[in-house]
Motif scaffolding. Structure first.
Motif, PDB file in Angstrom:
ATOM      1  N   PHE A  52      13.721  -5.680   5.148  1.00 56.17           N
ATOM      2  CA  PHE A  52      13.480  -6.594   4.030  1.00 56.17           C
ATOM      3  C   PHE A  52      12.279  -7.466   4.391  1.00 56.17           C
ATOM      4  CE2 PHE A  52      17.805  -5.265   3.456  1.00 56.17           C
ATOM      5  CZ  PHE A  52      17.998  -5.242   2.075  1.00 56.17           C
ATOM      6  N   LEU A  53      11.231  -7.387   3.567  1.00 53.95           N
ATOM      7  CA  LEU A  53       9.953  -8.018   3.899  1.00 53.95           C
ATOM      8  C   LEU A  53       9.512  -9.034   2.858  1.00 53.95           C
ATOM      9  CD1 LEU A  53       7.699  -4.998   4.965  1.00 53.95           C
ATOM     10  CD2 LEU A  53       8.291  -6.939   6.406  1.00 53.95           C
ATOM     11  N   VAL A  79      12.173  -2.913   1.468  1.00 51.03           N
ATOM     12  CA  VAL A  79      12.505  -3.723   0.295  1.00 51.03           C
ATOM     13  C   VAL A  79      11.722  -5.020   0.398  1.00 51.03           C
ATOM     14  CG1 VAL A  79      14.300  -4.979  -0.946  1.00 51.03           C
ATOM     15  CG2 VAL A  79      14.825  -2.744   0.060  1.00 51.03           C
ATOM     16  N   PHE A  80      10.886  -5.298  -0.598  1.00 51.34           N
ATOM     17  CA  PHE A  80      10.119  -6.540  -0.603  1.00 51.34           C
ATOM     18  C   PHE A  80      10.925  -7.634  -1.307  1.00 51.34           C
ATOM     19  CE2 PHE A  80       6.628  -3.560   0.076  1.00 51.34           C
ATOM     20  CZ  PHE A  80       5.941  -4.207   1.098  1.00 51.34           C
ATOM     21  N   TYR A  87       2.182  -8.476  -6.503  1.00 54.57           N
ATOM     22  CA  TYR A  87       2.010  -7.463  -5.460  1.00 54.57           C
ATOM     23  C   TYR A  87       2.836  -6.208  -5.721  1.00 54.57           C
ATOM     24  CZ  TYR A  87       0.027 -11.388  -2.852  1.00 54.57           C
ATOM     25  OH  TYR A  87      -0.740 -12.457  -2.463  1.00 54.57           O
ATOM     26  N   ALA A  88       3.475  -6.136  -6.877  1.00 57.32           N
ATOM     27  CA  ALA A  88       4.398  -5.030  -7.132  1.00 57.32           C
ATOM     28  C   ALA A  88       3.718  -3.672  -7.020  1.00 57.32           C
ATOM     29  CB  ALA A  88       5.045  -5.193  -8.506  1.00 57.32           C
ATOM     30  N   LEU A  89       2.512  -3.535  -7.610  1.00 57.88           N
ATOM     31  CA  LEU A  89       1.809  -2.253  -7.568  1.00 57.88           C
ATOM     32  C   LEU A  89       1.500  -1.847  -6.138  1.00 57.88           C
ATOM     33  CD1 LEU A  89       0.512   0.072  -9.075  1.00 57.88           C
ATOM     34  CD2 LEU A  89      -1.580  -1.280  -9.269  1.00 57.88           C
ATOM     35  N   ALA A  98      12.459  -1.111  -3.311  1.00 57.01           N
ATOM     36  CA  ALA A  98      12.729  -2.143  -4.314  1.00 57.01           C
ATOM     37  C   ALA A  98      11.790  -3.322  -4.102  1.00 57.01           C
ATOM     38  CB  ALA A  98      14.186  -2.588  -4.243  1.00 57.01           C
ATOM     39  N   TYR A  99      11.654  -4.125  -5.166  1.00 54.50           N
ATOM     40  CA  TYR A  99      10.775  -5.303  -5.143  1.00 54.50           C
ATOM     41  C   TYR A  99      11.551  -6.435  -5.809  1.00 54.50           C
ATOM     42  CZ  TYR A  99       6.355  -7.899  -5.581  1.00 54.50           C
ATOM     43  OH  TYR A  99       5.337  -8.827  -5.478  1.00 54.50           O
TER      44      TYR A  99
END
Length: 375
Positions: A52-53, A79-80, A87-89, A98-99
């Motif tokens: 998880f970042l 997983v962000f 920054y999703a793209l 996941a985001y």
């Protein structure tokens, strides 16, 4: 039980996320890190199922951490968890599962853990996707077969253009009317359907003959192309370059790599009118990288390297005044009067004789100062 690592430079965010994860009864948080560089060193040893970042962290971004994790022998899901949606793209280009947006909700964690259990349960040892092709976007659009290492020979120019357009819009549904408008803007309407189907067939056959597996589906009156096992210079460039380009000792290597990837403008050698907007977007990124790299080298007194960077930038974008000003500034710093005057003369000719405009006042001021020093 999934093994998880959390990387976030804010301790309260780590504590909340850890509580939510362990509350599911399906995740064991085996370590947490506030320092992303230290996390990278340990993740390779810990081999977690999921990391998880956070995205924006001191010293190294989450996108950069994820890119490095993807190079490790052990594949961990990413997983962000971040406060920013911009920054999703980039996140999904490094194959994030996941985001999640902060403040993270327990229901979002539960949903993400279910996805993780499904993925890790079905694929205990995630199989590495074999590289099938390499795609070049900077300069001339080319697709290289991994079998021969040679660029594909397209049966028609339209089948190549269709592949380029699909690649630019990979994963995005495109109506057949949009495809026809792009490929045959002034074509015979009666033949457009036939032309499109024929061109898609030729494109797929060229790819299939080179053992390149590209999935093109027609769903809900729209075409969608998905690709696996494909490397592109564009994707690597995107993974290296952040929205806010600030170059430092900690990220200089990745920006040097991005700079080297940009051999020319996006689809520069192809006359695709539909690519103009994206071409300008990447050109502006390259110019900012060139200027910031040069500034970084100037600060380090590495003037030779700064000049190499600026000259490449000017070769690709010869009318960018900021680059010319930086080069002249380097010549001032190094007291190289001959190079300064020679470049200023060529700049003056370029701007006044070919464009009908004069250089900006700051450049004129530098010239007057250099001439007076000569006297």
């Amino acid at each position: 039980m999934l093994k998880a690592v959390i990387v976030d430079d804010e301790k309260p965010a780590i504590d909340i996320l850890k509580i939510f994860l362990e509350k599911t009864g399906q995740v064991a948080v085996i370590n947490t890190f506030q320092n992303p560089k230290k996390a990278l060193n340990e993740i390779e040893k810990l081999k977690p199922d999921v990391v998880f970042l956070d995205v924006e962290m001191c010293g190294m971004s989450g996108i950069e951490v994820a890119s490095n994790i993807s190079l490790m022998d052990h594949n961990s899901e990413i997983v962000f968890v971040t406060a920013y949606d911009r920054y999703a793209l980039q996140a999904f280009k490094v194959n994030a599962l996941a985001y999640l947006l902060k403040p993270v909700l327990e229901k979002d964690i539960n949903k993400t853990v279910k996805r993780l259990m499904k993925v890790c349960g079905e694929l205990p040892m995630k199989q590495e996707v074999k590289l099938q092709a390499r795609i070049q976007c900077f300069g001339e659009f080319e697709v290289y077969s991994n079998l021969s290492g040679q660029p594909l020979k397209w049966r028609t120019s339209k089948s190549k253009e269709l592949m380029a357009y699909f690649f630019e819009n990979r994963g995005i549904p495109i109506s057949k009317w949009k495809l026809c408008e792009v490929l045959w803007p002034e074509g015979n309407q009666d033949k457009i359907d036939i032309n499109l189907h024929t061109t898609i067939y030729k494109m797929k056959k060229t790819l299939r003959n080179s053992n390149i597996d590209v999935d093109v589906k027609f769903v809900n009156k729209a075409y969608v192309m998905n690709m696996k096992g494909v490397y592109s210079d564009l994707d690597e460039f995107d993974s290296l370059v952040e929205d806010k380009i600030v170059i430092s000792d900690s990220n200089i290597n990745k920006y040097e790599k991005a700079f080297s990837l940009y051999t020319n403008n996006y689809f520069e050698e192809d006359d695709y009118y539909w690519s103009i907007d994206l071409k300008e977007v990447y050109l502006q990124k390259f110019i900012r990288i060139s200027k910031n790299l040069a500034d970084f080298y100037i600060e380090k007194h590495n003037y030779d390297r700064a000049i190499i960077v600026i000259k490449k930038g000017m070769k690709i974008s010869p009318l960018e005044e900021d680059l010319h000003e930086t080069l002249l500034y380097i010549y001032v710093l190094t007291n190289d009067r001959i190079s300064f005057l020679n470049h200023y003369d060529s700049l003056l000719e370029l701007f006044t004789e070919e464009l009908g405009i004069e250089p900006r006042n700051t450049l004129k001021g530098m010239y007057k100062k250099m001439v007076s020093n000569c006297g």
